[in-house]
Motif scaffolding. Structure first.
Motif, PDB file in Angstrom:
ATOM      1  N   LYS A 171       0.809  -1.228   0.000  1.00 52.65           N
ATOM      2  CA  LYS A 171       0.000   0.000   0.000  1.00 52.65           C
ATOM      3  C   LYS A 171       0.840   1.274   0.000  1.00 52.65           C
ATOM      4  CE  LYS A 171      -0.584   0.692   5.023  1.00 52.65           C
ATOM      5  NZ  LYS A 171      -1.574   0.894   6.106  1.00 52.65           N
ATOM      6  N   SER A 172       2.128   1.147   0.297  1.00 55.57           N
ATOM      7  CA  SER A 172       2.976   2.343   0.322  1.00 55.57           C
ATOM      8  C   SER A 172       3.613   2.664  -1.032  1.00 55.57           C
ATOM      9  CB  SER A 172       4.083   2.175   1.380  1.00 55.57           C
ATOM     10  OG  SER A 172       5.051   1.230   0.929  1.00 55.57           O
ATOM     11  N   LYS A 173       3.338   1.826  -2.039  1.00 54.25           N
ATOM     12  CA  LYS A 173       3.947   2.056  -3.368  1.00 54.25           C
ATOM     13  C   LYS A 173       3.377   3.318  -4.003  1.00 54.25           C
ATOM     14  CE  LYS A 173       4.891  -0.179  -7.797  1.00 54.25           C
ATOM     15  NZ  LYS A 173       4.734  -1.417  -8.602  1.00 54.25           N
ATOM     16  N   PRO A 174       4.217   4.261  -4.406  1.00 52.72           N
ATOM     17  CA  PRO A 174       3.731   5.498  -5.033  1.00 52.72           C
ATOM     18  C   PRO A 174       3.248   5.246  -6.457  1.00 52.72           C
ATOM     19  CG  PRO A 174       6.118   5.473  -5.038  1.00 52.72           C
ATOM     20  CD  PRO A 174       5.681   4.258  -4.271  1.00 52.72           C
ATOM     21  N   ALA A 175       2.505   6.220  -6.987  1.00 53.90           N
ATOM     22  CA  ALA A 175       1.933   6.062  -8.332  1.00 53.90           C
ATOM     23  C   ALA A 175       2.991   6.113  -9.424  1.00 53.90           C
ATOM     24  CB  ALA A 175       0.886   7.151  -8.575  1.00 53.90           C
ATOM     25  N   TRP A 243      10.151   3.739  -1.441  1.00 49.06           N
ATOM     26  CA  TRP A 243      10.725   5.086  -1.471  1.00 49.06           C
ATOM     27  C   TRP A 243       9.641   6.075  -1.875  1.00 49.06           C
ATOM     28  CZ3 TRP A 243      15.082   5.434   0.932  1.00 49.06           C
ATOM     29  CH2 TRP A 243      16.080   4.460   0.824  1.00 49.06           C
ATOM     30  N   THR A 244       9.626   7.228  -1.218  1.00 50.53           N
ATOM     31  CA  THR A 244       8.630   8.259  -1.519  1.00 50.53           C
ATOM     32  C   THR A 244       9.234   9.638  -1.250  1.00 50.53           C
ATOM     33  OG1 THR A 244       6.404   9.060  -1.008  1.00 50.53           O
ATOM     34  CG2 THR A 244       7.662   8.145   0.821  1.00 50.53           C
ATOM     35  N   TYR A 245       8.636  10.665  -1.849  1.00 50.56           N
ATOM     36  CA  TYR A 245       9.162  12.024  -1.660  1.00 50.56           C
ATOM     37  C   TYR A 245       8.959  12.513  -0.226  1.00 50.56           C
ATOM     38  CZ  TYR A 245       9.600  12.391  -6.741  1.00 50.56           C
ATOM     39  OH  TYR A 245       9.955  12.191  -8.045  1.00 50.56           O
ATOM     40  N   GLU A 246       7.887  12.051   0.413  1.00 47.19           N
ATOM     41  CA  GLU A 246       7.622  12.393   1.808  1.00 47.19           C
ATOM     42  C   GLU A 246       6.735  11.311   2.411  1.00 47.19           C
ATOM     43  OE1 GLU A 246       5.674  16.141   1.876  1.00 47.19           O
ATOM     44  OE2 GLU A 246       3.963  15.471   0.680  1.00 47.19           O
TER      45      GLU A 246
END
Length: 254
Positions: A171-175, A243-246
């Motif tokens: 669920k934490s995977k970014p678009a 990994w995510t920007y924030e």
């Protein structure tokens, strides 16, 4: 008396004969004239036809010539228009193809390559909680140019050859992939334990992080130092976010 009557009869006969002769002569002239007139008439229509034919022929020739000129001009104009049209089409096609090709090339050449282990510096920080259940990894692009941080950190709490892989939380995977410009950071939330003291917990002073390439796990590991005091890690409970920007509420809470 008888002689006078006879003479009268003879005179009358002579006059009649003369009249007949004159009539015959006049008839011959009329016939000849009629014949000549007929011939002339016959000749005249023939001549007229010839003249008419010439006139008609001249008209036809003029019409043909005029028509030919008209057709030629029209044909020439059409041909010119076609040529112009061809040029326009060629220009349009060339422009369109050129523009499209250039745009496609820019997109391809503009895509940032995957970040390699030597392109980023990774640090770990404990979450503000007691006991510590989570840490936050920060990956900073130190390569001097943009690169793409793919997927999630491949974490090994222990020797790489024997350590258990830490699974990712879907669920934490970014678009979209995370593209980092030079000096920019990205983050990943990592659960290291479920809190409290557990017999399976082990204290870790440092651990290894690998990155992903376009084809899978990349070569080379980054050694990350644990926060001061080390980390009590339960490998069975450990999970990592992408990994995510924030860090995001919900997506990075696990």
């Amino acid at each position: 008396m008888r002689n006078h009557r006879k003479n009268t009869v003879l005179a009358a006969a002579a006059i009649a004969a003369l009249s007949l002769g004159l009539t015959a002569c006049g008839g011959g002239d009329d016939a000849t004239g009629a014949k000549d007139a007929g011939s002339a008439a016959a000749s005249q229509p023939a001549g007229g036809s010839a003249a008419g034919g010439s006139a008609a022929g001249g008209t036809a020739d003029q019409t043909a010539t005029k028509g030919g000129s008209g057709s030629g001009s029209a044909g020439g104009s059409t041909a010119t228009s076609s040529s112009s049209g061809g040029s326009s089409s060629g220009s349009t096609g060339s422009t369109g193809s050129g523009s499209t090709g250039s745009t496609g090339g820019s997109k391809t050449s503009g895509a940032a390559p995957a970040c390699a282990y030597g392109d980023v510096r990774i640090t770990a920080k404990k979450a503000d909680e007691v006991p510590t259940e989570h840490i936050v990894l920060t990956a900073t692009n130190t390569s001097g140019s943009a690169c793409t941080l793919l997927q999630y950190p491949l974490i090994a709490f222990g020797p790489i050859q024997t350590a258990k892989d830490v699974p990712a939380v879907a669920k934490s995977k970014p678009a979209a992939p995370i593209v980092l410009k030079a000096g920019e950071p990205a983050y990943a939330n990592v659960r290291v334990a479920l809190g409290g003291v557990h017999e399976d917990n082990k204290v870790v002073g440092e651990f290894n992080v690998n990155l992903f390439s376009a084809d899978g796990p990349a070569e080379g590991s980054i050694v990350v130092k644990a926060p001061a005091g080390g980390l009590a890690v339960d490998e069975a409970a450990a999970k990592t976010g992408y990994w995510t920007y924030e860090l995001r509420n919900g997506a990075d809470e696990f």
